[in-house]
Design a protein around this motif. Structure first.
Motif, PDB file in Angstrom:
ATOM      1  N   ASN A  99       0.820  -1.215   0.000  1.00  0.00           N
ATOM      2  CA  ASN A  99       0.000   0.000   0.000  1.00  0.00           C
ATOM      3  C   ASN A  99       0.854   1.266   0.000  1.00  0.00           C
ATOM      4  O   ASN A  99       0.501   2.268  -0.630  1.00  0.00           O
ATOM      5  N   PHE A 116     -15.229  -5.674   8.340  1.00  0.00           N
ATOM      6  CA  PHE A 116     -14.271  -4.805   7.663  1.00  0.00           C
ATOM      7  C   PHE A 116     -13.534  -5.567   6.559  1.00  0.00           C
ATOM      8  O   PHE A 116     -13.342  -5.052   5.456  1.00  0.00           O
ATOM      9  N   HIS A 143     -13.659  -4.686   2.694  1.00  0.00           N
ATOM     10  CA  HIS A 143     -12.398  -4.307   2.053  1.00  0.00           C
ATOM     11  C   HIS A 143     -12.099  -5.196   0.850  1.00  0.00           C
ATOM     12  O   HIS A 143     -11.627  -4.717  -0.184  1.00  0.00           O
ATOM     13  N   GLN A 185     -14.201  -4.092  -1.933  1.00  0.00           N
ATOM     14  CA  GLN A 185     -13.703  -2.840  -2.497  1.00  0.00           C
ATOM     15  C   GLN A 185     -12.495  -3.084  -3.401  1.00  0.00           C
ATOM     16  O   GLN A 185     -12.278  -2.365  -4.383  1.00  0.00           O
ATOM     17  N   MET A 186     -11.700  -4.108  -3.090  1.00  0.00           N
ATOM     18  CA  MET A 186     -10.498  -4.394  -3.873  1.00  0.00           C
ATOM     19  C   MET A 186     -10.822  -5.066  -5.206  1.00  0.00           C
ATOM     20  O   MET A 186     -10.033  -4.992  -6.145  1.00  0.00           O
ATOM     21  N   TYR A 233     -13.130   3.142   7.203  1.00  0.00           N
ATOM     22  CA  TYR A 233     -11.823   2.499   7.115  1.00  0.00           C
ATOM     23  C   TYR A 233     -11.052   2.674   8.422  1.00  0.00           C
ATOM     24  O   TYR A 233     -10.393   1.744   8.902  1.00  0.00           O
ATOM     25  N   GLY A 241     -12.454   0.430  11.110  1.00  0.00           N
ATOM     26  CA  GLY A 241     -11.966  -0.923  10.872  1.00  0.00           C
ATOM     27  C   GLY A 241     -10.523  -1.096  11.311  1.00  0.00           C
ATOM     28  O   GLY A 241     -10.167  -2.104  11.929  1.00  0.00           O
TER      29      GLY A 241
END
Length: 240
Positions: free
Chosen positions: A40, A136, A140, A143-144, A175, A178
């Motif tokens: 990231n 979460f 997530h 979302q990815m 976010y 989470g």
């Protein structure tokens, strides 16, 4: 005599096995979090580098593995670790509930030894924190996935999807919640895992050296994951 003791011995061994399974699966997921956090942070090297880095992961260890082979191996291992972790947590919680003497929906309470040995605030929030953390993870992952859940707008560029999502304050808020849950879970979970694996020789949590290690790991994960959305939302990184 021997017949009546067999179930107890079996249950004890099963409980120990579950604790070891929970510790090992948790450490596997922690290892992935550290690698994921490192990836990231490559966001700050720009769109071209970030997108090419993520695309390059699919070709790791080729031709020994097919295109995307390593990523699929990682996904299978992570899903197996997550299922094992959740199953062990629920099973141990149920056994602890029975052993603690719940009666009529209430549990015996004592005002003595509130801080107790090897106890912390995080240890009391593991259950609900784990639920928040599981939700979460589901959100997530969604979302990815390419343009499946894309707040702020979809894009073929993962860099642009990250920017589009974290430009929205409510996405950053969810976010952050989470990640706070992740932090508390890691704070106690990492310490607990090392204790289960025999690395804690302290009588009290505050005196344990791995307490500081678990605090550092939890803080590092939270900071490493939150720095990107905060940079986008508050400083406009990647939006121009």
């Amino acid at each position: 005599m021997a017949t009546t003791q067999l179930p107890r011995t079996s249950a004890k061994r099963s409980t120990v096995a579950l604790k070891y399974s929970m510790a090992v699966s948790g450490l596997i997921m922690l290892g992935y979090l550290l690698v994921h956090m490192y990836g990231n942070l490559k966001f700050f090297q720009g769109q071209e580098y970030f997108d090419s880095y993520l695309a390059g992961l699919e070709d790791l260890f080729t031709p020994y593995l097919p295109h995307g082979g390593l990523l699929w191996i990682m996904r299978v291992v992570l899903v197996a670790a997550l299922v094992m972790h959740v199953y062990a947590a629920i099973t141990l919680w149920r056994r602890n509930k029975v052993a603690a003497g719940y009666a009529g929906g209430k549990r015996y309470h004592t005002t003595k030894n509130r801080t107790g040995v090897q106890r912390s605030y995080a240890s009391f929030t593991m259950r609900w924190g784990g639920v928040i953390l599981l939700l979460f993870i589901i959100g997530h992952v969604a979302q990815m996935l390419p343009n499946w859940l894309a707040p702020g707008g979809g894009s073929d560029s993962k860099y642009e999807r990250v920017v589009n999502g974290f430009e929205l304050w409510w996405v950053v808020l969810l976010y952050t919640i989470g990640l706070v849950a992740v932090g508390f879970h890691l704070w106690h979970g990492f310490w607990s895992a090392l204790t289960t694996l025999g690395q804690n020789r302290s009588a009290r949590r505050k005196e344990s050296a791995i307490t500081w290690v678990s605090t550092f790991v939890a803080a590092l994960i939270c900071f490493g994951f939150l720095v990107v959305p905060f940079a986008i939302l508050f400083f406009g990184v990647g939006t121009s």
